[in-house]
Design a protein around this motif. Structure first.
Motif, PDB file in Angstrom:
ATOM      1  N   THR A  63      15.093   6.327 -19.257  1.00  0.00           N
ATOM      2  CA  THR A  63      13.751   6.749 -18.847  1.00  0.00           C
ATOM      3  C   THR A  63      13.305   8.030 -19.533  1.00  0.00           C
ATOM      4  O   THR A  63      12.107   8.324 -19.588  1.00  0.00           O
ATOM      5  CB  THR A  63      13.688   6.948 -17.313  1.00  0.00           C
ATOM      6  N   LYS A  64      14.251   8.823 -20.044  1.00  0.00           N
ATOM      7  CA  LYS A  64      13.891  10.071 -20.707  1.00  0.00           C
ATOM      8  C   LYS A  64      13.981   9.972 -22.231  1.00  0.00           C
ATOM      9  O   LYS A  64      13.901  10.973 -22.926  1.00  0.00           O
ATOM     10  CB  LYS A  64      14.794  11.204 -20.209  1.00  0.00           C
ATOM     11  N   ILE A  65      14.175   8.755 -22.730  1.00  0.00           N
ATOM     12  CA  ILE A  65      14.332   8.546 -24.171  1.00  0.00           C
ATOM     13  C   ILE A  65      13.156   7.720 -24.683  1.00  0.00           C
ATOM     14  O   ILE A  65      12.783   6.728 -24.053  1.00  0.00           O
ATOM     15  CB  ILE A  65      15.659   7.805 -24.470  1.00  0.00           C
ATOM     16  N   PRO A  66      12.552   8.088 -25.803  1.00  0.00           N
ATOM     17  CA  PRO A  66      11.484   7.266 -26.392  1.00  0.00           C
ATOM     18  C   PRO A  66      11.965   5.823 -26.589  1.00  0.00           C
ATOM     19  O   PRO A  66      13.129   5.590 -26.895  1.00  0.00           O
ATOM     20  CB  PRO A  66      11.209   7.952 -27.733  1.00  0.00           C
ATOM     21  N   ARG A  67      11.070   4.891 -26.410  1.00  0.00           N
ATOM     22  CA  ARG A  67      11.457   3.475 -26.361  1.00  0.00           C
ATOM     23  C   ARG A  67      12.074   2.973 -27.659  1.00  0.00           C
ATOM     24  O   ARG A  67      13.027   2.186 -27.639  1.00  0.00           O
ATOM     25  CB  ARG A  67      10.241   2.632 -25.973  1.00  0.00           C
ATOM     26  N   LYS A  68      11.562   3.398 -28.806  1.00  0.00           N
ATOM     27  CA  LYS A  68      12.151   2.957 -30.068  1.00  0.00           C
ATOM     28  C   LYS A  68      13.594   3.417 -30.159  1.00  0.00           C
ATOM     29  O   LYS A  68      14.490   2.640 -30.531  1.00  0.00           O
ATOM     30  CB  LYS A  68      11.336   3.502 -31.254  1.00  0.00           C
ATOM     31  N   ARG A  69      13.858   4.681 -29.847  1.00  0.00           N
ATOM     32  CA  ARG A  69      15.219   5.207 -29.928  1.00  0.00           C
ATOM     33  C   ARG A  69      16.132   4.487 -28.943  1.00  0.00           C
ATOM     34  O   ARG A  69      17.290   4.195 -29.244  1.00  0.00           O
ATOM     35  CB  ARG A  69      15.215   6.702 -29.642  1.00  0.00           C
ATOM     36  N   LYS A 183       7.681   8.080 -24.799  1.00  0.00           N
ATOM     37  CA  LYS A 183       7.678   7.741 -23.382  1.00  0.00           C
ATOM     38  C   LYS A 183       6.381   8.247 -22.758  1.00  0.00           C
ATOM     39  O   LYS A 183       5.986   9.378 -22.986  1.00  0.00           O
ATOM     40  CB  LYS A 183       8.876   8.392 -22.691  1.00  0.00           C
ATOM     41  N   PRO A 184       5.704   7.401 -21.993  1.00  0.00           N
ATOM     42  CA  PRO A 184       4.445   7.826 -21.380  1.00  0.00           C
ATOM     43  C   PRO A 184       4.639   9.074 -20.534  1.00  0.00           C
ATOM     44  O   PRO A 184       5.631   9.211 -19.821  1.00  0.00           O
ATOM     45  CB  PRO A 184       4.050   6.619 -20.508  1.00  0.00           C
ATOM     46  N   GLU A 192       9.350   4.503 -11.726  1.00  0.00           N
ATOM     47  CA  GLU A 192       9.817   3.157 -12.063  1.00  0.00           C
ATOM     48  C   GLU A 192      10.333   2.449 -10.806  1.00  0.00           C
ATOM     49  O   GLU A 192      10.089   1.259 -10.596  1.00  0.00           O
ATOM     50  CB  GLU A 192      10.930   3.228 -13.119  1.00  0.00           C
ATOM     51  N   LEU A 193      11.064   3.177  -9.971  1.00  0.00           N
ATOM     52  CA  LEU A 193      11.610   2.588  -8.745  1.00  0.00           C
ATOM     53  C   LEU A 193      10.500   2.219  -7.760  1.00  0.00           C
ATOM     54  O   LEU A 193      10.627   1.267  -6.983  1.00  0.00           O
ATOM     55  CB  LEU A 193      12.588   3.564  -8.082  1.00  0.00           C
ATOM     56  N   ALA A 194       9.406   2.968  -7.812  1.00  0.00           N
ATOM     57  CA  ALA A 194       8.298   2.707  -6.887  1.00  0.00           C
ATOM     58  C   ALA A 194       7.695   1.327  -7.090  1.00  0.00           C
ATOM     59  O   ALA A 194       7.106   0.753  -6.162  1.00  0.00           O
ATOM     60  CB  ALA A 194       7.217   3.773  -7.054  1.00  0.00           C
ATOM     61  N   PRO A 321       6.306  -0.005 -15.866  1.00  0.00           N
ATOM     62  CA  PRO A 321       6.799  -1.385 -15.927  1.00  0.00           C
ATOM     63  C   PRO A 321       8.199  -1.554 -16.497  1.00  0.00           C
ATOM     64  O   PRO A 321       8.761  -2.639 -16.412  1.00  0.00           O
ATOM     65  CB  PRO A 321       5.784  -2.037 -16.871  1.00  0.00           C
ATOM     66  N   THR A 322       8.784  -0.512 -17.112  1.00  0.00           N
ATOM     67  CA  THR A 322       9.990  -0.714 -17.909  1.00  0.00           C
ATOM     68  C   THR A 322      11.171  -1.186 -17.073  1.00  0.00           C
ATOM     69  O   THR A 322      11.840  -2.160 -17.421  1.00  0.00           O
ATOM     70  CB  THR A 322      10.359   0.590 -18.643  1.00  0.00           C
ATOM     71  N   LEU A 323      11.455  -0.501 -15.975  1.00  0.00           N
ATOM     72  CA  LEU A 323      12.603  -0.879 -15.148  1.00  0.00           C
ATOM     73  C   LEU A 323      12.394  -2.252 -14.527  1.00  0.00           C
ATOM     74  O   LEU A 323      13.308  -3.080 -14.511  1.00  0.00           O
ATOM     75  CB  LEU A 323      12.838   0.168 -14.062  1.00  0.00           C
ATOM     76  N   ALA A 324      11.194  -2.518 -14.023  1.00  0.00           N
ATOM     77  CA  ALA A 324      10.913  -3.819 -13.419  1.00  0.00           C
ATOM     78  C   ALA A 324      11.070  -4.936 -14.450  1.00  0.00           C
ATOM     79  O   ALA A 324      11.612  -6.012 -14.151  1.00  0.00           O
ATOM     80  CB  ALA A 324       9.502  -3.834 -12.837  1.00  0.00           C
ATOM     81  N   SER A 325      10.612  -4.682 -15.671  1.00  0.00           N
ATOM     82  CA  SER A 325      10.737  -5.677 -16.735  1.00  0.00           C
ATOM     83  C   SER A 325      12.200  -5.974 -17.042  1.00  0.00           C
ATOM     84  O   SER A 325      12.602  -7.132 -17.197  1.00  0.00           O
ATOM     85  CB  SER A 325      10.027  -5.163 -17.997  1.00  0.00           C
ATOM     86  N   ALA A 326      13.020  -4.918 -17.103  1.00  0.00           N
ATOM     87  CA  ALA A 326      14.442  -5.105 -17.395  1.00  0.00           C
ATOM     88  C   ALA A 326      15.155  -5.809 -16.249  1.00  0.00           C
ATOM     89  O   ALA A 326      15.989  -6.695 -16.476  1.00  0.00           O
ATOM     90  CB  ALA A 326      15.097  -3.751 -17.664  1.00  0.00           C
ATOM     91  N   VAL A 327      14.832  -5.433 -15.018  1.00  0.00           N
ATOM     92  CA  VAL A 327      15.466  -6.077 -13.873  1.00  0.00           C
ATOM     93  C   VAL A 327      15.091  -7.558 -13.821  1.00  0.00           C
ATOM     94  O   VAL A 327      15.897  -8.407 -13.413  1.00  0.00           O
ATOM     95  CB  VAL A 327      15.072  -5.366 -12.566  1.00  0.00           C
ATOM     96  N   ASN A 328      13.883  -7.894 -14.257  1.00  0.00           N
ATOM     97  CA  ASN A 328      13.487  -9.301 -14.280  1.00  0.00           C
ATOM     98  C   ASN A 328      14.338 -10.101 -15.260  1.00  0.00           C
ATOM     99  O   ASN A 328      14.602 -11.286 -15.032  1.00  0.00           O
ATOM    100  CB  ASN A 328      12.006  -9.437 -14.640  1.00  0.00           C
TER     101      ASN A 328
END
Length: 402
Positions: A63-69, A183-184, A192-194, A321-328
């Protein structure tokens, strides 16, 4: 579609190959390590459980790292896991290698889905997600059969070394082609948990577990079903799986195209048709031609649900959406494990090798019910209140007093 999606698709191709190729190499691996086939099957179970656990864990860490990295780090983890599997001196070490590789799976597809959606216009988001998932579907048509062939004739260690090399190609492609996407601002793990407080997010994930579980209830036991019931030779199972993979490719692309136009209707059609086809498979499994056609249809209808389900999660978890997308993505694997277990129960109970198809049909039908419920709740929540403050009916002007 931007070239960056090609880099994501290559990574998905490698991940899809390593996930499924082990199923065709279990006898060779078992012989090499001197373990039983059921014990070797832990390499499949361990990978699936690693995906379920790794999806939220790795995404939370990122969550604290830019998405590309983060995508590059995940591909590095994938490469390390497959190299460890290729050189493993013992079965335990290979199992560890499988789990290490699996930790990258859910987060890669979860973060990759978000990145793919951000690279295109809003009207093309599901198509972009489908383009990335094309790598996973093509893996079942090309990567898995070729990997199995190489493993059987040259050695299973070579297969995993080649898969690691595919990971290197994917890593290089991401480094070169995926733009920097910081990261936004203001998005933290608690945000993300919310997203999991949203009932629509949870409903979409439940649809994923049940809908895709319906597919794997049948496919997990396709070998005994096709050889003992349809009468195919053992060597024909590989080509039947290629047909399944071709169906996956077509269904994935069609699902992505129509999900951008009408997401929920696409889910209604694909889940409803999947339930019907799975139920009919109990009959068509007794005829070679009908069985082959049905296998391809199950692949097509099953994967036609993937882009709309993934986009549904992204839409409902907007803002974080990132965590929810990964959990899916983990939910897909949870569905695989659940359906395989239920299919094994009905076979053990003496209902025959076609009985998992009824399990699959019931799971797909349950997913359809949840889709209808989800849409109904959404309409209710978005509808204007029938009565506004003070008892004035909605749509009528409030009285003006002078």
């Amino acid at each position: 579609m931007p070239l960056a999606l090609l880099a994501l698709a290559i990574g998905a191709f490698g991940i899809g190959t390593t996930e499924f190729v082990i199923m065709g190499l279990l006898p060779e691996v078992a012989d090499d390590f001197g373990v039983s086939i059921p014990t070797a099957g832990l390499l499949v179970t361990g990978y699936a459980l690693g995906v379920v656990a790794g999806a939220p864990l790795m995404t939370a860490l990122g969550t604290k790292i830019p998405r590309k990295r983060m995508l590059m780090l995940l591909m590095g983890l994938f490469i390390a896991g497959n190299l460890l599997s290729a050189v493993a001196p013992t079965f335990t070490v290979m199992l560890i290698g499988r789990v290490v590789a699996s930790l990258a799976h859910g987060a890669f597809f979860g973060i990759g889905s978000v990145v793919a959606a951000e690279l295109v216009a809003p009207s093309k988001k599901a198509g972009a997600i489908a383009m990335m998932f094309t790598g996973l579907t093509v893996a079942n048509v090309v990567g898995v059969p070729l990997g199995t062939l190489v493993g059987q004739h040259v050695g299973w260690r070579v297969t995993f070394a080649v898969v690691a090399a595919l990971g290197v190609v994917g890593l290089a492609g991401i480094a070169k082609l995926v733009p920097e996407l910081p990261k936004p601002e203001g998005v933290h793990l608690r945000h993300e948990l919310a997203a999991f407080k949203n009932a629509q997010v949870l409903l979409a994930m439940a649809m994923t577990v049940l809908g895709f579980g319906g597919v794997f209830a049948a496919v997990t036991y396709i070998a005994p079903m096709m050889t003992h019931v349809a009468g195919f030779a053992d060597g024909s199972v590989t080509w039947l799986l290629v047909l399944f993979g071709l169906g996956m490719v077509g269904g994935n692309l069609i699902g992505g195209k129509f999900a951008d136009r009408a997401l929920m209707p696409m889910l209604y059609v694909s889940l409803g048709a999947l339930a019907v086809v799975l139920a009919l498979f109990t009959l068509t499994a007794h005829n070679k031609i009908a069985a082959a056609v049905t296998v391809a249809l199950i692949g097509a209808l099953g994967f036609a649900t993937v882009p709309p389900l993934q986009k549904r999660v992204l839409d409902q978890a907007h803002g974080a959406p990132t965590l929810a997308s990964a959990v899916n993505i983990g939910a897909f694997n949870l569905g695989n494990a659940l359906s395989a277990w239920l299919g094994g129960i009905v076979i053990t109970a003496g209902f025959g090798y076609t009985s998992p198809n009824w399990v699959g049909a019931a799971l797909a039908a349950a997913a359809l019910v949840l889709a209808v419920l989800s849409a109904a709740l959404e309409r209710r929540d978005s509808a204007p209140s029938a009565v506004v403050t003070g008892g004035t009916p909605a749509g009528q002007p409030a009285p003006v007093h002078h």
